[in-house]
Write a protein that holds these residues in place. Structure first.
Motif, PDB file in Angstrom:
ATOM      1  N   HIS A   5     -47.354  -5.536   6.886  1.00 58.58           N
ATOM      2  CA  HIS A   5     -46.003  -4.956   6.933  1.00 58.58           C
ATOM      3  C   HIS A   5     -45.027  -5.662   6.011  1.00 58.58           C
ATOM      4  CE1 HIS A   5     -47.679  -3.156  10.605  1.00 58.58           C
ATOM      5  NE2 HIS A   5     -46.674  -2.292  10.571  1.00 58.58           N
ATOM      6  N   LEU A   6     -45.292  -6.932   5.642  1.00 58.53           N
ATOM      7  CA  LEU A   6     -44.357  -7.684   4.809  1.00 58.53           C
ATOM      8  C   LEU A   6     -44.710  -7.667   3.319  1.00 58.53           C
ATOM      9  CD1 LEU A   6     -43.860 -10.854   7.043  1.00 58.53           C
ATOM     10  CD2 LEU A   6     -42.288  -8.922   6.772  1.00 58.53           C
ATOM     11  N   GLN A   7     -45.944  -7.286   3.000  1.00 59.18           N
ATOM     12  CA  GLN A   7     -46.356  -7.399   1.612  1.00 59.18           C
ATOM     13  C   GLN A   7     -45.652  -6.399   0.685  1.00 59.18           C
ATOM     14  OE1 GLN A   7     -50.508  -6.700   1.632  1.00 59.18           O
ATOM     15  NE2 GLN A   7     -50.379  -4.677   2.540  1.00 59.18           N
ATOM     16  N   ASP A   8     -45.090  -5.342   1.255  1.00 52.12           N
ATOM     17  CA  ASP A   8     -44.355  -4.391   0.411  1.00 52.12           C
ATOM     18  C   ASP A   8     -43.193  -5.048  -0.305  1.00 52.12           C
ATOM     19  OD1 ASP A   8     -46.031  -2.357   1.048  1.00 52.12           O
ATOM     20  OD2 ASP A   8     -44.771  -1.530   2.662  1.00 52.12           O
ATOM     21  N   SER A   9     -42.594  -6.068   0.310  1.00 51.98           N
ATOM     22  CA  SER A   9     -41.467  -6.752  -0.331  1.00 51.98           C
ATOM     23  C   SER A   9     -41.901  -7.479  -1.601  1.00 51.98           C
ATOM     24  CB  SER A   9     -40.825  -7.747   0.646  1.00 51.98           C
ATOM     25  OG  SER A   9     -41.771  -8.739   1.033  1.00 51.98           O
ATOM     26  N   VAL A  10     -43.211  -7.752  -1.736  1.00 55.64           N
ATOM     27  CA  VAL A  10     -43.711  -8.429  -2.935  1.00 55.64           C
ATOM     28  C   VAL A  10     -44.285  -7.427  -3.928  1.00 55.64           C
ATOM     29  CG1 VAL A  10     -45.380 -10.123  -3.788  1.00 55.64           C
ATOM     30  CG2 VAL A  10     -44.170 -10.526  -1.626  1.00 55.64           C
ATOM     31  N   THR A  11     -45.105  -6.508  -3.430  1.00 61.53           N
ATOM     32  CA  THR A  11     -45.783  -5.590  -4.347  1.00 61.53           C
ATOM     33  C   THR A  11     -44.874  -4.486  -4.861  1.00 61.53           C
ATOM     34  OG1 THR A  11     -46.541  -4.268  -2.447  1.00 61.53           O
ATOM     35  CG2 THR A  11     -47.990  -6.023  -3.227  1.00 61.53           C
ATOM     36  N   ALA A  12     -43.964  -3.997  -4.031  1.00 62.70           N
ATOM     37  CA  ALA A  12     -43.119  -2.868  -4.453  1.00 62.70           C
ATOM     38  C   ALA A  12     -42.285  -3.197  -5.692  1.00 62.70           C
ATOM     39  CB  ALA A  12     -42.218  -2.423  -3.292  1.00 62.70           C
ATOM     40  N   PRO A  13     -41.570  -4.366  -5.778  1.00 62.06           N
ATOM     41  CA  PRO A  13     -40.803  -4.659  -6.995  1.00 62.06           C
ATOM     42  C   PRO A  13     -41.669  -4.769  -8.237  1.00 62.06           C
ATOM     43  CG  PRO A  13     -40.099  -6.064  -5.171  1.00 62.06           C
ATOM     44  CD  PRO A  13     -41.331  -5.369  -4.731  1.00 62.06           C
ATOM     45  N   ILE A  14     -42.875  -5.339  -8.102  1.00 60.01           N
ATOM     46  CA  ILE A  14     -43.744  -5.483  -9.263  1.00 60.01           C
ATOM     47  C   ILE A  14     -44.210  -4.120  -9.759  1.00 60.01           C
ATOM     48  CG2 ILE A  14     -45.933  -6.441 -10.059  1.00 60.01           C
ATOM     49  CD1 ILE A  14     -45.569  -8.689  -8.043  1.00 60.01           C
ATOM     50  N   LEU A  15     -44.627  -3.272  -8.833  1.00 61.63           N
ATOM     51  CA  LEU A  15     -45.059  -1.920  -9.221  1.00 61.63           C
ATOM     52  C   LEU A  15     -43.896  -1.132  -9.814  1.00 61.63           C
ATOM     53  CD1 LEU A  15     -47.338  -1.038  -6.163  1.00 61.63           C
ATOM     54  CD2 LEU A  15     -48.020  -1.809  -8.443  1.00 61.63           C
ATOM     55  N   ARG A  16     -42.689  -1.327  -9.255  1.00 60.89           N
ATOM     56  CA  ARG A  16     -41.509  -0.619  -9.799  1.00 60.89           C
ATOM     57  C   ARG A  16     -41.201  -1.085 -11.231  1.00 60.89           C
ATOM     58  NH1 ARG A  16     -38.697  -1.080  -5.658  1.00 60.89           N
ATOM     59  NH2 ARG A  16     -37.443  -2.920  -6.122  1.00 60.89           N
ATOM     60  N   LEU A  17     -41.342  -2.392 -11.494  1.00 60.52           N
ATOM     61  CA  LEU A  17     -41.104  -2.908 -12.833  1.00 60.52           C
ATOM     62  C   LEU A  17     -42.126  -2.347 -13.824  1.00 60.52           C
ATOM     63  CD1 LEU A  17     -39.642  -4.839 -14.770  1.00 60.52           C
ATOM     64  CD2 LEU A  17     -41.194  -6.646 -14.020  1.00 60.52           C
ATOM     65  N   ALA A  18     -43.394  -2.323 -13.429  1.00 62.80           N
ATOM     66  CA  ALA A  18     -44.437  -1.784 -14.305  1.00 62.80           C
ATOM     67  C   ALA A  18     -44.202  -0.303 -14.582  1.00 62.80           C
ATOM     68  CB  ALA A  18     -45.810  -2.002 -13.672  1.00 62.80           C
TER      69      ALA A  18
END
Length: 575
Positions: A183-196
């Protein structure tokens, strides 16, 4: 191992983070559980040893009298009192000689037990028993030793119980950790995927106005801000390049128009000069008319010389403009957009495992610093292009100044102006400066304090330009390393003295009196009316022109005296 690593590398960022979280939790809780079990078992073992020691000390105190008086039955009865503690297998009393005085066995004879080998204190043996030996002392004398032997089976059960409890805690911790990390990993992966994703959009659409938004202050937030800052600089540079290109086109068009207009004027002036020359040839019988025509031709020749100097100066500035334009073109072609595209492509290639790429791979670790250096390099390119644009604008202004100066002199005949003598010298130098620089001829200024004069500027400039040009040509004809022309200003009564001295070929004494005569010249391609026209113009201005030379090879000094005011000029003309 290699296949496992490759398969793990192909997992999504979310799966990798989940596996990493589960692994970290498992390791942490496992270490904690092991430490807990070890410490708890040690605590129980120490407590067991303490309790058995206390029992042994109590029995030792109670058995003092029985041992002292040799009452073996009483001693055995005392030892049998411990049968209520089911874990104690053997209780034994040794006399002072080390012989068995009394003994209690819960399970009959045990041949493997040798009480004499037990040392004082509490000791866990390799055979699974705890042995405790305490001395029997009476009034400071050691009567014997009391030994207790207790099984440690209960320690094994306690250890097993705690290991099972630790395993349950470990399993519950893993389940809770995996659930929380998912449930917490979205805070890490979402910004990276959004930047890419944003970088891919910019690469495909070439629209640098797109931005990414992230409010955190962590490393990803810093990367977002640096990425947006880089886009801002790229966008600003593109706008600056477009504006500079448009400005350059406008300046080129204006320059071409001015050059075309000036060329047309020069062609008309040359045509008029040719007509005057033809008219002079036809009017040789009329001396007065010829003299007037000769003066006009001289004036126009001076204008043509000045115009040639203007065109020469403009040509030099145009060369500078061309160099600046080529530099701008080279800078634009060398802009490192390709490097930026490679960095974006690298991020996109690792989109599925971006966190692993940025944290573990060598390329990922240096990518943020590389983007920063790339940003600095593009900023340097922008600054260099802006500098070249400023140089272009400065050169264009220089051309405007040259054209304005020429126009002011070309249309100022017959107009009296209040001028500083030094300004007249500097205006004349302006027209011949490039020629002096080209031939490495030094100009020395020696200006004294002189007042302003009322003068017809165009005539004065023609006289001074003619004198300076003649001085330069004399210096170049003279075979000497010293190539110098000195300009001086002095006041002589109501007149200002303009002096032009050179280190040139000098003038022979027999030519001093004829040098201002019409048609006299020492040049192969000379026309012989430059100095004559200058002397005549000096007289028209109410002044006079003279020359002094020590002889051949000693240089020469031409002196132009001009009145300070119109009243002085009228007196000179009347005289």
């Amino acid at each position: 191992m290699g296949r496992t690593t490759k398969r793990f590398r192909d997992f999504s960022v979310q799966t990798k983070l989940t596996v990493l979280a589960a692994t970290a939790i498992t390791l942490a809780v496992s270490v904690a559980c092991v430490i807990f079990v070890v410490l708890d078992v040690r605590r129980i073992s120490a407590s067991k040893a303490t309790q058995l020691t206390a029992i042994a000390e109590t029995l030792s105190t109670n058995s003092t009298a029985a041992v002292a008086f040799g009452q073996q039955d009483a001693a055995e009865e005392l030892l049998a009192a411990i049968k209520g503690r089911h874990t104690i297998d053997i209780a034994c009393i040794l006399d002072a000689d080390g012989s068995v005085f009394a003994i209690y066995r819960r399970f009959g004879d045990q041949a493997d037990f040798h009480p004499q080998s037990v040392t004082l204190g509490a000791h866990y043996g390799d055979d699974g028993f705890l042995n405790v030996a305490v001395p029997i002392i009476d009034d400071g004398d050691r009567l014997g030793t009391l030994i207790l032997r207790e099984t440690t089976a209960d320690l094994g059960q306690a250890r097993t119980t705690r290991i099972l409890a630790a395993a349950v805690v470990l399993a519950i911790s893993i389940i809770i950790g995996v659930f929380a990390s998912s449930h917490l990993q979205d805070s890490v992966t979402a910004p990276i995927l959004r930047l890419a994703s944003t970088a891919q959009k910019i690469s495909q659409s070439e629209d640098c106005a797109i931005r990414v938004h992230h409010d955190s202050d962590d490393e990803i937030g810093v990367l977002y801000r640096q990425f947006n800052g880089m886009l801002d600089r790229v966008q600003s540079r593109e706008k600056a390049v477009i504006q500079a290109s448009e400005r350059l086109q406008e300046l080129n068009q204006a320059l071409e128009q001015r050059v075309a207009e000036r060329t047309s004027e020069l062609e008309q002036s040359n045509a008029a000069l040719q007509n005057q020359i033809e008219a002079k040839d036809l009017a040789t019988k009329q001396l007065q008319n010829t003299h007037a025509q000769l003066l006009e031709v001289s004036r126009r020749a001076g204008m043509a010389d000045i115009a040639n100097g203007v065109l020469h100066n403009i040509g030099n500035v145009l060369n500078s403009l061309n160099i600046s334009a080529n530099l701008i073109d080279e800078r634009l072609r060398n802009v490192k957009l390709a490097n930026l595209e490679k960095a974006v492509e690298l991020l996109l290639q690792n989109e599925d495992d971006l966190a692993e790429f940025l944290l573990r791979s060598d390329q990922g670790k240096i990518l943020p610093r590389y983007l920063g250096k790339l940003s600095d390099s593009m900023r340097d390119d922008q600054r260099s292009i802006l500098n070249e644009i400023e140089s272009l604008a400065s050169n264009v202004e220089h051309i405007k100044d040259i054209v304005r100066a020429q126009q002011s002199h070309a249309g100022a005949f017959g107009v009296m102006e209040q001028l500083q003598p030094a300004a007249l010298f500097e205006d004349a130098i302006h027209f011949v400066h490039d020629s002096f620089s080209k031939h490495n001829v030094e100009i020395v200024r020696d200006y004294g304090q002189v007042p302003a004069i009322e003068i017809e500027k165009s005539k004065a400039i023609q006289i001074i330009v003619n004198l300076i040009k003649n001085a330069k040509e004399s210096v170049l004809e003279h075979d000497s390393d010293l190539k110098r022309v000195t300009l001086r200003l002095e006041q002589s009564g109501d007149e200002v003295c303009f002096q032009v001295s050179d280190s040139g070929t000098g003038i022979a004494p027999d030519r001093i009196t004829t040098i201002f005569s019409n048609g006299f010249t020492t040049k192969k391609d000379g026309h012989g009316f430059g100095l004559h026209a200058s002397a005549t113009a000096a007289v028209e201005l109410g002044g006079r022109l003279s020359v002094h030379s020590e002889g051949i090879g000693q240089g020469a000094t031409f002196t132009l005296l001009l009145p300070v005011s119109i009243r002085t000029r009228h007196k000179a003309l009347a005289g």
